[in-house]
Design a protein around this motif. Structure first.
Motif, PDB file in Angstrom:
ATOM      1  N   PHE A 298     -62.148 -18.173  -5.854  1.00  0.00           N
ATOM      2  CA  PHE A 298     -61.343 -17.126  -6.496  1.00  0.00           C
ATOM      3  C   PHE A 298     -62.073 -16.517  -7.693  1.00  0.00           C
ATOM      4  O   PHE A 298     -62.133 -15.285  -7.856  1.00  0.00           O
ATOM      5  CB  PHE A 298     -59.999 -17.701  -6.945  1.00  0.00           C
ATOM      6  CG  PHE A 298     -59.238 -16.802  -7.882  1.00  0.00           C
ATOM      7  CD1 PHE A 298     -58.750 -15.577  -7.444  1.00  0.00           C
ATOM      8  CD2 PHE A 298     -59.023 -17.172  -9.199  1.00  0.00           C
ATOM      9  CE1 PHE A 298     -58.049 -14.735  -8.313  1.00  0.00           C
ATOM     10  CE2 PHE A 298     -58.336 -16.343 -10.067  1.00  0.00           C
ATOM     11  CZ  PHE A 298     -57.846 -15.126  -9.624  1.00  0.00           C
TER      12      PHE A 298
ATOM     13  N   GLY B 196     -63.197 -13.721  -5.537  1.00  0.00           N
ATOM     14  CA  GLY B 196     -61.935 -12.993  -5.623  1.00  0.00           C
ATOM     15  C   GLY B 196     -60.922 -13.351  -4.566  1.00  0.00           C
ATOM     16  O   GLY B 196     -59.906 -12.671  -4.430  1.00  0.00           O
ATOM     17  N   GLU B 197     -61.169 -14.431  -3.795  1.00  0.00           N
ATOM     18  CA  GLU B 197     -60.223 -14.868  -2.767  1.00  0.00           C
ATOM     19  C   GLU B 197     -59.107 -15.650  -3.458  1.00  0.00           C
ATOM     20  O   GLU B 197     -59.283 -16.775  -3.890  1.00  0.00           O
ATOM     21  CB  GLU B 197     -60.943 -15.739  -1.730  1.00  0.00           C
ATOM     22  CG  GLU B 197     -60.085 -16.126  -0.545  1.00  0.00           C
ATOM     23  CD  GLU B 197     -60.891 -16.911   0.477  1.00  0.00           C
ATOM     24  OE1 GLU B 197     -61.642 -16.269   1.237  1.00  0.00           O
ATOM     25  OE2 GLU B 197     -60.801 -18.149   0.486  1.00  0.00           O
ATOM     26  N   ARG B 198     -57.917 -15.042  -3.576  1.00  0.00           N
ATOM     27  CA  ARG B 198     -56.839 -15.593  -4.390  1.00  0.00           C
ATOM     28  C   ARG B 198     -56.056 -16.684  -3.652  1.00  0.00           C
ATOM     29  O   ARG B 198     -55.596 -16.467  -2.536  1.00  0.00           O
ATOM     30  CB  ARG B 198     -55.882 -14.476  -4.799  1.00  0.00           C
ATOM     31  CG  ARG B 198     -54.751 -14.920  -5.735  1.00  0.00           C
ATOM     32  CD  ARG B 198     -53.856 -13.754  -6.082  1.00  0.00           C
ATOM     33  NE  ARG B 198     -54.575 -12.762  -6.858  1.00  0.00           N
ATOM     34  CZ  ARG B 198     -54.696 -12.804  -8.189  1.00  0.00           C
ATOM     35  NH1 ARG B 198     -54.138 -13.791  -8.869  1.00  0.00           N
ATOM     36  NH2 ARG B 198     -55.359 -11.864  -8.829  1.00  0.00           N
TER      37      ARG B 198
ATOM     38  N   SER C  97     -52.772 -19.086  -2.855  1.00  0.00           N
ATOM     39  CA  SER C  97     -51.347 -18.788  -2.846  1.00  0.00           C
ATOM     40  C   SER C  97     -50.646 -19.500  -4.008  1.00  0.00           C
ATOM     41  O   SER C  97     -51.200 -20.414  -4.627  1.00  0.00           O
ATOM     42  CB  SER C  97     -50.722 -19.242  -1.531  1.00  0.00           C
ATOM     43  OG  SER C  97     -50.730 -20.666  -1.450  1.00  0.00           O
TER      44      SER C  97
END
Length: 293
Positions: free
Chosen positions: A249, A253-255, A257
């Motif tokens: 993240f 930038g992979e968010r 949950s």
């Protein structure tokens, strides 16, 4: 009076878990195939570990040979599982390992079962499950079975590293020979498919081999050699799948949950509490032994 260590070896396990957790970020950042990554990473890892532990020799015995096979198997099974099921399934099912350790360690080493261990493992498994709410796909049967097999190998690897015969040779021999086994298995496909590796991809492989596996396993095997219980190592290892998506993240930038954030919080609190209680328990025991001496 016998001099005691200035710090708990549990911190070495924590350092190893933090380094392991960076693997997902660097794997995602490279364009290489799983075979190319596995070959290069394991080759550099084996060289790194051998260099830093060369004074301990390169001897191997029956126990370290078995741990080498288990180590190679868990790496390969995890890669195959990730290809056949979701990455979430693969990492979650591999980290069922502490559950097997919880059951087997008292049998292997005739140790007293502790209810606190059961509570900690249950909390970590519950927290881990929140990472994958709505993401687990039961149809991925083959990948899930391979991931479970990787978890079993991981548990047995933890357990055998504590064996007295594993400490009779180089403490890191299982990681050295296990990585070399991965190299041998991947070599035919690697040289058949190889089209050249760019400088950026080589730098990422170098980090994965030298730091993410090499230095991490040096820390981990040193901790096990200093008497860390297999279950304690497995519980602290839960930090790896928690931090893995955080690094991704922050840099890609992979968010994660909201459920993953809650689950990660549960695991971190559980692991920190376990480490503090275990460190306090060992400190109290050392003080008592010092007074008796």
């Amino acid at each position: 009076m016998k001099k005691t260590a200035a710090y708990s070896p549990l911190w070495l396990v924590l350092g190893a878990a933090i380094l392991w957790s960076t693997g997902g970020l660097f794997i995602k950042a490279t364009s290489l195939s799983a075979i190319e990554l596995s070959f290069g990473r394991s080759l550099l890892a084996a060289i790194t570990i051998a260099i830093f532990t060369r004074r301990e020799g390169l001897g191997i015995n029956r126990i370290s040979a078995i741990t080498s096979i288990l180590y190679a198997a868990l790496l390969i099974l995890f890669v195959l599982a990730t290809k056949l099921t979701t990455a979430a399934n693969a990492i979650f099912l591999q980290y069922t390992a502490p559950v097997y350790v919880l059951i087997l360690e008292p049998i292997f080493y005739q140790e007293k079962f502790r209810s606190r261990d059961l509570i900690t493992v249950a909390a970590c498994v519950a927290g881990m499950s929140l990472f994958f709410v709505g993401k687990l796909r039961p149809q991925d049967v083959n990948g899930n079975l391979l991931a479970l097999a990787s978890g079993v190998c991981f548990a047995l690897f933890f357990l055998l590293l504590r064996h007295s015969k594993a400490r009779a040779v180089n403490r890191a021999s299982s990681a050295i020979y296990g990585n070399l086994l991965v190299v041998l298995i991947c070599a035919p496909a690697f040289f058949a498919w190889q089209r050249g590796i760019g400088a950026s991809d080589f730098a990422r492989i170098a980090y994965l081999g030298v730091v993410q596996i090499g230095f991490a396993y040096l820390l981990f095997t040193l901790a096990m050699a200093r008497g860390v219980r297999s279950l304690d190592a497995g519980i602290i290892g839960y930090i790896e799948p928690v931090l893995n998506p955080i690094w991704v993240f922050l840099f890609i930038g992979e968010r994660p949950s909201a459920w993953a954030i809650v689950g990660g919080g549960i695991i971190i609190v559980s692991v920190i509490c376990h480490m503090l209680l275990e460190t306090k328990r060992k400190g109290t025991r050392q003080i008592a032994l010092a007074k008796n001496n």
